[in-house]
Design an enzyme around this catalytic site. Structure first.
Site, PDB file in Angstrom:
ATOM      1  N   GLU A  63      15.451 -10.969 -31.129  1.00 56.25           N
ATOM      2  CA  GLU A  63      15.587 -12.492 -31.625  1.00 56.25           C
ATOM      3  C   GLU A  63      15.499 -13.661 -30.364  1.00 56.25           C
ATOM      4  OE1 GLU A  63      16.526 -16.516 -32.954  1.00 56.25           O
ATOM      5  OE2 GLU A  63      17.451 -15.434 -31.376  1.00 56.25           O
ATOM      6  N   ASP A 122      20.986  -9.257 -29.356  1.00 52.79           N
ATOM      7  CA  ASP A 122      20.497  -9.536 -28.127  1.00 52.79           C
ATOM      8  C   ASP A 122      21.000 -11.110 -27.729  1.00 52.79           C
ATOM      9  OD1 ASP A 122      18.975 -10.591 -30.159  1.00 52.79           O
ATOM     10  OD2 ASP A 122      17.386 -10.744 -28.473  1.00 52.79           O
TER      11      ASP A 122
END
Length: 390
Positions: free
Chosen positions: A145, A79
Protein backbone atom coordinates in the site's frame (compact mmCIF):
# COMPACT_ATOMS: atom_id res chain seq x y z
CA UNK A 1 0.23 -12.98 20.80
CA UNK A 2 1.23 -13.25 24.45
CA UNK A 3 4.97 -12.87 23.77
CA UNK A 4 4.81 -9.23 24.84
CA UNK A 5 3.29 -8.57 28.23
CA UNK A 6 0.67 -5.87 27.89
CA UNK A 7 -2.81 -5.20 29.16
CA UNK A 8 -4.76 -6.53 26.19
CA UNK A 9 -4.45 -8.85 23.25
CA UNK A 10 -4.90 -6.08 20.72
CA UNK A 11 -2.02 -4.06 22.18
CA UNK A 12 0.20 -7.15 22.35
CA UNK A 13 -0.49 -7.97 18.71
CA UNK A 14 0.01 -4.34 17.67
CA UNK A 15 3.41 -4.30 19.35
CA UNK A 16 4.41 -7.62 17.82
CA UNK A 17 3.52 -6.36 14.33
CA UNK A 18 5.37 -3.08 14.92
CA UNK A 19 8.48 -5.02 15.92
CA UNK A 20 8.58 -6.39 12.37
CA UNK A 21 10.38 -3.62 10.40
CA UNK A 22 8.24 -4.15 7.30
CA UNK A 23 9.33 -1.08 5.35
CA UNK A 24 7.71 -1.44 1.94
CA UNK A 25 8.19 -3.75 0.07
CA UNK A 26 9.83 -5.89 2.78
CA UNK A 27 7.56 -8.05 4.93
CA UNK A 28 10.05 -8.72 7.74
CA UNK A 29 7.83 -11.41 9.26
CA UNK A 30 4.70 -9.29 9.75
CA UNK A 31 2.47 -11.51 7.60
CA UNK A 32 3.89 -14.66 9.20
CA UNK A 33 2.90 -13.31 12.60
CA UNK A 34 -0.58 -12.32 11.46
CA UNK A 35 -1.13 -15.62 9.66
CA UNK A 36 -0.18 -17.57 12.77
CA UNK A 37 -2.63 -15.54 14.86
CA UNK A 38 -5.46 -16.03 12.36
CA UNK A 39 -4.85 -19.75 11.88
CA UNK A 40 -5.04 -20.22 15.65
CA UNK A 41 -8.52 -18.68 15.49
CA UNK A 42 -9.55 -20.99 12.64
CA UNK A 43 -8.98 -18.89 9.52
CA UNK A 44 -7.89 -20.47 6.25
CA UNK A 45 -4.97 -18.40 4.98
CA UNK A 46 -3.59 -17.88 1.50
CA UNK A 47 -0.18 -16.26 1.04
CA UNK A 48 0.01 -14.58 -2.33
CA UNK A 49 3.20 -13.23 -3.85
CA UNK A 50 2.81 -11.13 -6.98
CA UNK A 51 5.40 -9.83 -9.43
CA UNK A 52 5.60 -7.36 -12.25
CA UNK A 53 8.58 -6.25 -14.27
CA UNK A 54 10.12 -3.08 -12.91
CA UNK A 55 8.55 -3.46 -9.46
CA UNK A 56 9.54 -5.47 -6.38
CA UNK A 57 7.81 -8.75 -5.56
CA UNK A 58 5.22 -8.28 -2.82
CA UNK A 59 3.75 -10.72 -0.31
CA UNK A 60 0.04 -10.49 0.52
CA UNK A 61 -2.39 -12.39 2.71
CA UNK A 62 -6.02 -13.33 2.19
CA UNK A 63 -7.60 -15.11 5.16
CA UNK A 64 -11.19 -16.28 5.61
CA UNK A 65 -13.18 -17.79 8.44
CA UNK A 66 -16.26 -19.62 7.21
CA UNK A 67 -17.57 -20.41 3.76
CA UNK A 68 -21.08 -18.96 3.77
CA UNK A 69 -22.27 -15.60 2.51
CA UNK A 70 -22.24 -12.76 3.33
CA UNK A 71 -18.50 -12.31 3.54
CA UNK A 72 -17.46 -9.28 5.63
CA UNK A 73 -13.92 -8.19 4.79
CA UNK A 74 -11.37 -6.11 6.68
CA UNK A 75 -8.71 -4.65 4.39
CA UNK A 76 -5.41 -3.02 5.19
CA UNK A 77 -1.64 -3.23 4.95
CA UNK A 78 1.33 -4.25 7.04
CA UNK A 79 3.96 -2.33 5.06
CA UNK A 80 5.13 1.00 6.44
CA UNK A 81 7.12 3.98 5.18
CA UNK A 82 10.79 4.33 6.20
CA UNK A 83 11.54 5.67 9.67
CA UNK A 84 13.54 8.60 8.33
CA UNK A 85 16.08 10.14 10.71
CA UNK A 86 16.15 7.52 13.46
CA UNK A 87 18.18 9.82 15.72
CA UNK A 88 15.24 12.25 15.70
CA UNK A 89 12.92 9.65 17.24
CA UNK A 90 12.45 9.66 20.99
CA UNK A 91 12.20 5.84 20.88
CA UNK A 92 13.25 2.98 18.62
CA UNK A 93 10.78 3.31 15.71
CA UNK A 94 10.43 -0.47 15.50
CA UNK A 95 10.02 -1.38 19.16
CA UNK A 96 6.37 -0.49 19.86
CA UNK A 97 7.31 1.40 23.02
CA UNK A 98 4.46 2.47 25.30
CA UNK A 99 4.79 5.62 27.37
CA UNK A 100 2.22 8.04 28.77
CA UNK A 101 -0.63 5.96 27.39
CA UNK A 102 0.68 6.13 23.81
CA UNK A 103 2.29 3.46 21.66
CA UNK A 104 5.17 4.88 19.61
CA UNK A 105 6.66 3.56 16.40
CA UNK A 106 6.31 3.24 12.68
CA UNK A 107 2.90 1.77 11.84
CA UNK A 108 1.21 2.74 15.11
CA UNK A 109 -1.31 4.95 13.31
CA UNK A 110 -0.81 3.75 9.75
CA UNK A 111 -1.87 1.01 10.23
CA UNK A 112 -0.62 -1.97 12.18
CA UNK A 113 -2.87 -1.20 15.16
CA UNK A 114 -5.89 -1.39 12.86
CA UNK A 115 -4.69 -4.72 11.43
CA UNK A 116 -4.32 -6.06 14.97
CA UNK A 117 -7.81 -4.74 15.74
CA UNK A 118 -9.19 -6.63 12.73
CA UNK A 119 -7.81 -9.91 14.04
CA UNK A 120 -8.86 -9.42 17.66
CA UNK A 121 -12.35 -8.26 16.69
CA UNK A 122 -12.77 -11.38 14.55
CA UNK A 123 -11.49 -13.56 17.39
CA UNK A 124 -13.96 -12.08 19.85
CA UNK A 125 -16.95 -12.54 17.56
CA UNK A 126 -15.95 -16.10 16.70
CA UNK A 127 -15.49 -17.02 20.36
CA UNK A 128 -18.69 -15.34 21.55
CA UNK A 129 -20.76 -17.08 18.90
CA UNK A 130 -18.90 -20.38 19.30
CA UNK A 131 -18.09 -20.01 15.61
CA UNK A 132 -21.74 -20.21 14.64
CA UNK A 133 -22.94 -17.21 12.67
CA UNK A 134 -24.46 -16.85 9.22
CA UNK A 135 -21.61 -15.70 7.06
CA UNK A 136 -17.84 -15.33 6.83
CA UNK A 137 -15.15 -12.95 8.04
CA UNK A 138 -12.12 -12.25 5.88
CA UNK A 139 -8.96 -10.17 5.97
CA UNK A 140 -7.26 -8.82 2.85
CA UNK A 141 -3.81 -7.60 3.89
CA UNK A 142 -1.21 -6.28 1.46
CA UNK A 143 2.45 -5.37 1.71
CA UNK A 144 2.24 -2.86 -1.14
CA UNK A 145 0.00 0.00 0.00
CA UNK A 146 2.87 2.37 0.78
CA UNK A 147 4.70 1.34 -2.39
CA UNK A 148 3.67 1.33 -6.06
CA UNK A 149 0.38 -0.44 -5.21
CA UNK A 150 0.85 -2.69 -8.23
CA UNK A 151 1.48 -6.11 -6.67
CA UNK A 152 -0.91 -5.71 -3.76
CA UNK A 153 -4.63 -5.27 -3.20
CA UNK A 154 -5.58 -4.98 -6.85
CA UNK A 155 -3.97 -8.29 -7.75
CA UNK A 156 -5.33 -10.00 -4.63
CA UNK A 157 -8.83 -8.93 -5.66
CA UNK A 158 -8.29 -10.30 -9.16
CA UNK A 159 -7.03 -13.59 -7.66
CA UNK A 160 -10.11 -13.74 -5.43
CA UNK A 161 -12.38 -13.25 -8.41
CA UNK A 162 -10.62 -16.07 -10.26
CA UNK A 163 -11.08 -18.32 -7.20
CA UNK A 164 -14.76 -17.47 -6.85
CA UNK A 165 -14.12 -15.58 -3.60
CA UNK A 166 -16.75 -12.87 -3.17
CA UNK A 167 -16.75 -10.17 -0.53
CA UNK A 168 -20.01 -8.40 0.25
CA UNK A 169 -18.91 -5.43 2.37
CA UNK A 170 -15.52 -4.10 3.41
CA UNK A 171 -13.95 -1.81 5.98
CA UNK A 172 -10.50 -0.40 5.28
CA UNK A 173 -8.63 0.47 8.47
CA UNK A 174 -6.73 3.56 7.28
CA UNK A 175 -6.42 6.38 9.85
CA UNK A 176 -9.48 8.53 9.08
CA UNK A 177 -9.83 10.81 12.10
CA UNK A 178 -8.22 14.27 11.88
CA UNK A 179 -7.76 14.95 15.59
CA UNK A 180 -10.13 12.88 17.78
CA UNK A 181 -11.21 9.28 17.69
CA UNK A 182 -14.62 8.85 16.08
CA UNK A 183 -14.65 12.13 14.17
CA UNK A 184 -14.79 10.80 10.64
CA UNK A 185 -15.69 7.84 8.44
CA UNK A 186 -14.65 7.90 4.79
CA UNK A 187 -17.44 6.85 2.44
CA UNK A 188 -15.60 7.73 -0.75
CA UNK A 189 -12.48 9.25 -2.20
CA UNK A 190 -11.68 11.74 -4.90
CA UNK A 191 -9.98 10.57 -8.07
CA UNK A 192 -6.38 11.33 -9.02
CA UNK A 193 -5.05 12.43 -12.41
CA UNK A 194 -1.39 13.32 -12.97
CA UNK A 195 -0.09 15.23 -15.95
CA UNK A 196 3.56 15.36 -17.09
CA UNK A 197 3.90 18.37 -19.37
CA UNK A 198 6.89 19.09 -21.63
CA UNK A 199 7.22 22.26 -23.70
CA UNK A 200 9.89 22.15 -26.42
CA UNK A 201 11.56 25.19 -27.97
CA UNK A 202 14.86 25.86 -29.68
CA UNK A 203 18.10 26.23 -27.74
CA UNK A 204 20.19 29.33 -28.32
CA UNK A 205 22.31 32.19 -26.99
CA UNK A 206 20.47 34.74 -24.82
CA UNK A 207 22.03 37.56 -26.87
CA UNK A 208 20.44 36.19 -30.03
CA UNK A 209 16.86 35.38 -29.04
CA UNK A 210 15.66 35.68 -32.63
CA UNK A 211 17.66 32.54 -33.38
CA UNK A 212 16.00 30.59 -30.56
CA UNK A 213 12.54 29.80 -29.24
CA UNK A 214 12.45 30.08 -25.45
CA UNK A 215 10.14 27.40 -24.00
CA UNK A 216 9.86 29.09 -20.60
CA UNK A 217 7.34 31.82 -21.51
CA UNK A 218 5.28 29.16 -23.27
CA UNK A 219 5.42 26.97 -20.18
CA UNK A 220 4.51 29.95 -17.98
CA UNK A 221 1.43 30.63 -20.12
CA UNK A 222 0.36 26.99 -19.91
CA UNK A 223 0.93 26.84 -16.15
CA UNK A 224 -1.12 30.02 -15.70
CA UNK A 225 -3.96 28.69 -17.87
CA UNK A 226 -4.09 25.40 -15.99
CA UNK A 227 -3.83 27.11 -12.61
CA UNK A 228 -6.80 29.33 -13.52
CA UNK A 229 -9.03 26.37 -14.40
CA UNK A 230 -12.17 26.14 -12.27
CA UNK A 231 -13.44 22.60 -12.60
CA UNK A 232 -16.57 22.71 -10.43
CA UNK A 233 -17.99 23.91 -7.14
CA UNK A 234 -18.09 20.50 -5.51
CA UNK A 235 -21.01 18.16 -4.81
CA UNK A 236 -23.06 17.19 -1.81
CA UNK A 237 -20.37 14.75 -0.70
CA UNK A 238 -17.22 16.05 -2.43
CA UNK A 239 -15.21 19.23 -2.19
CA UNK A 240 -14.36 21.13 -5.41
CA UNK A 241 -11.83 19.51 -7.71
CA UNK A 242 -8.39 21.11 -7.63
CA UNK A 243 -5.23 21.14 -9.73
CA UNK A 244 -1.84 21.62 -8.08
CA UNK A 245 1.61 21.83 -9.66
CA UNK A 246 4.20 19.69 -7.90
CA UNK A 247 7.30 20.60 -9.91
CA UNK A 248 8.51 22.84 -12.74
CA UNK A 249 11.96 21.91 -14.05
CA UNK A 250 14.39 23.20 -16.64
CA UNK A 251 17.72 21.81 -15.47
CA UNK A 252 19.63 24.70 -17.01
CA UNK A 253 22.55 26.00 -14.96
CA UNK A 254 23.90 28.31 -17.66
CA UNK A 255 22.93 31.99 -17.41
CA UNK A 256 23.55 32.73 -21.07
CA UNK A 257 21.76 29.82 -22.73
CA UNK A 258 18.09 29.66 -23.68
CA UNK A 259 17.09 26.05 -22.82
CA UNK A 260 15.61 23.61 -25.28
CA UNK A 261 12.75 22.40 -23.10
CA UNK A 262 10.91 22.76 -19.80
CA UNK A 263 8.95 20.19 -17.82
CA UNK A 264 6.16 20.49 -15.28
CA UNK A 265 4.09 17.98 -13.34
CA UNK A 266 0.65 18.57 -11.89
CA UNK A 267 -1.96 16.51 -10.08
CA UNK A 268 -5.74 16.90 -10.16
CA UNK A 269 -7.86 15.57 -7.30
CA UNK A 270 -11.38 15.41 -8.66
CA UNK A 271 -14.95 14.55 -7.75
CA UNK A 272 -17.74 12.69 -9.50
CA UNK A 273 -18.46 15.58 -11.89
CA UNK A 274 -15.55 14.25 -13.95
CA UNK A 275 -13.95 11.09 -15.28
CA UNK A 276 -10.31 10.40 -16.00
CA UNK A 277 -11.02 10.64 -19.72
CA UNK A 278 -13.04 13.86 -19.48
CA UNK A 279 -10.25 15.51 -17.50
CA UNK A 280 -7.74 14.40 -20.10
CA UNK A 281 -9.84 16.07 -22.80
CA UNK A 282 -10.32 19.26 -20.77
CA UNK A 283 -6.60 19.65 -20.11
CA UNK A 284 -5.54 18.87 -23.68
CA UNK A 285 -8.11 21.24 -25.19
CA UNK A 286 -6.82 24.06 -22.99
CA UNK A 287 -3.17 23.32 -23.81
CA UNK A 288 -4.00 23.06 -27.52
CA UNK A 289 -5.53 26.55 -27.34
CA UNK A 290 -2.49 28.04 -25.59
CA UNK A 291 -0.11 26.29 -28.00
CA UNK A 292 -2.03 27.62 -31.00
CA UNK A 293 -2.00 31.19 -29.63
CA UNK A 294 1.73 31.05 -28.94
CA UNK A 295 2.77 28.84 -31.87
CA UNK A 296 4.60 26.45 -29.58
CA UNK A 297 4.97 22.71 -29.13
CA UNK A 298 4.07 20.61 -26.12
CA UNK A 299 3.66 17.00 -25.07
CA UNK A 300 1.38 15.77 -22.26
CA UNK A 301 1.77 12.33 -20.73
CA UNK A 302 -1.34 11.51 -18.71
CA UNK A 303 -1.20 9.24 -15.69
CA UNK A 304 -4.74 8.13 -14.89
CA UNK A 305 -4.30 7.03 -11.29
CA UNK A 306 -7.79 6.46 -9.92
CA UNK A 307 -11.45 7.36 -10.34
CA UNK A 308 -13.60 8.92 -7.63
CA UNK A 309 -16.12 6.77 -5.83
CA UNK A 310 -18.88 7.12 -3.28
CA UNK A 311 -20.48 4.46 -1.10
CA UNK A 312 -24.03 5.79 -0.66
CA UNK A 313 -25.24 6.35 2.86
CA UNK A 314 -27.40 3.47 4.02
CA UNK A 315 -27.53 0.36 6.18
CA UNK A 316 -23.81 -0.44 5.90
CA UNK A 317 -22.52 3.02 6.78
CA UNK A 318 -25.19 3.17 9.47
CA UNK A 319 -23.74 0.07 11.18
CA UNK A 320 -20.36 1.75 11.33
CA UNK A 321 -21.74 5.06 12.61
CA UNK A 322 -23.86 3.33 15.27
CA UNK A 323 -20.91 1.30 16.55
CA UNK A 324 -18.74 4.42 16.84
CA UNK A 325 -21.48 6.39 18.57
CA UNK A 326 -22.13 3.52 20.98
CA UNK A 327 -18.50 3.25 22.07
CA UNK A 328 -17.39 6.88 21.90
CA UNK A 329 -20.59 8.90 22.31
CA UNK A 330 -19.76 10.80 19.12
CA UNK A 331 -21.47 10.67 15.75
CA UNK A 332 -18.83 10.74 13.00
CA UNK A 333 -18.97 12.87 9.88
CA UNK A 334 -19.28 10.89 6.64
CA UNK A 335 -16.55 12.34 4.46
CA UNK A 336 -14.67 11.95 1.17
CA UNK A 337 -11.77 14.27 2.01
CA UNK A 338 -8.08 13.46 2.01
CA UNK A 339 -5.89 11.43 -0.29
CA UNK A 340 -6.45 7.98 -1.69
CA UNK A 341 -6.24 4.42 -0.40
CA UNK A 342 -6.70 0.84 -1.54
CA UNK A 343 -10.43 1.40 -1.18
CA UNK A 344 -10.18 2.70 -4.75
CA UNK A 345 -9.66 -0.90 -5.87
CA UNK A 346 -12.11 -2.55 -3.48
CA UNK A 347 -15.03 -0.31 -4.53
CA UNK A 348 -15.20 -2.23 -7.83
CA UNK A 349 -16.03 -5.42 -5.90
CA UNK A 350 -18.29 -4.35 -3.02
CA UNK A 351 -19.41 -1.37 -0.92
CA UNK A 352 -16.46 -0.07 1.12
CA UNK A 353 -15.97 2.47 3.89
CA UNK A 354 -12.87 3.45 5.85
CA UNK A 355 -12.44 3.89 9.57
CA UNK A 356 -9.31 3.74 11.67
CA UNK A 357 -7.23 5.77 14.10
CA UNK A 358 -6.17 9.43 14.26
CA UNK A 359 -4.09 10.52 11.28
CA UNK A 360 -2.06 13.39 12.78
CA UNK A 361 1.24 11.52 13.22
CA UNK A 362 1.23 9.03 10.35
CA UNK A 363 4.48 9.05 8.34
CA UNK A 364 6.04 11.44 10.91
CA UNK A 365 8.87 11.16 13.40
CA UNK A 366 7.46 9.71 16.65
CA UNK A 367 4.37 8.29 14.94
CA UNK A 368 2.07 7.19 17.73
CA UNK A 369 -1.44 6.17 18.74
CA UNK A 370 -3.32 6.14 22.00
CA UNK A 371 -3.57 2.74 23.68
CA UNK A 372 -7.15 3.61 24.64
CA UNK A 373 -7.97 4.48 21.01
CA UNK A 374 -6.60 1.16 19.77
CA UNK A 375 -8.66 -0.74 22.30
CA UNK A 376 -11.72 1.31 21.32
CA UNK A 377 -11.06 0.52 17.66
CA UNK A 378 -11.06 -3.20 18.35
CA UNK A 379 -14.33 -2.80 20.30
CA UNK A 380 -15.90 -0.85 17.44
CA UNK A 381 -14.86 -3.44 14.84
CA UNK A 382 -16.29 -6.17 17.11
CA UNK A 383 -19.59 -4.32 17.44
CA UNK A 384 -19.80 -3.81 13.68
CA UNK A 385 -19.30 -7.53 13.06
CA UNK A 386 -21.89 -8.53 15.65
CA UNK A 387 -24.46 -6.12 14.21
CA UNK A 388 -23.67 -7.23 10.68
CA UNK A 389 -24.28 -10.92 11.41
CA UNK A 390 -27.20 -10.37 13.80
Amino acid sequence: MNKYEQNSEVISLTQALMRCPSVTPKDAGALDLLQQCLEEIGFTCHRLTFSEEGTPDVENLYARYGTAAPNFCFAGHTDVVPAGDRDAWSVDPFDGTIKDGMIFGRGAADMKAAVASFAIAAKRVIERSDGKFDGSISLLITGDEEGPAINGTQKVLNWMQEQGEKIDHCIVGEPTNPSEMGEMVKIGRRGSFTGHLTVTGTEGHVAYPHLADNPLPHMAAMVTALDNLVFDEGTEHFQPSNLEFTTIDVGNRATNVIPKSAQATFNIRFNTHHTLDSLDRTVRNLLDSVAADRNCRYELVSQKNSSPFLTPEGHFSGLVVDAIEKRLGRKPVLSTTGGTSDARFIKDFCPVVEFGLISQTMHKIDERASVADIEALADIYSDILESYFR
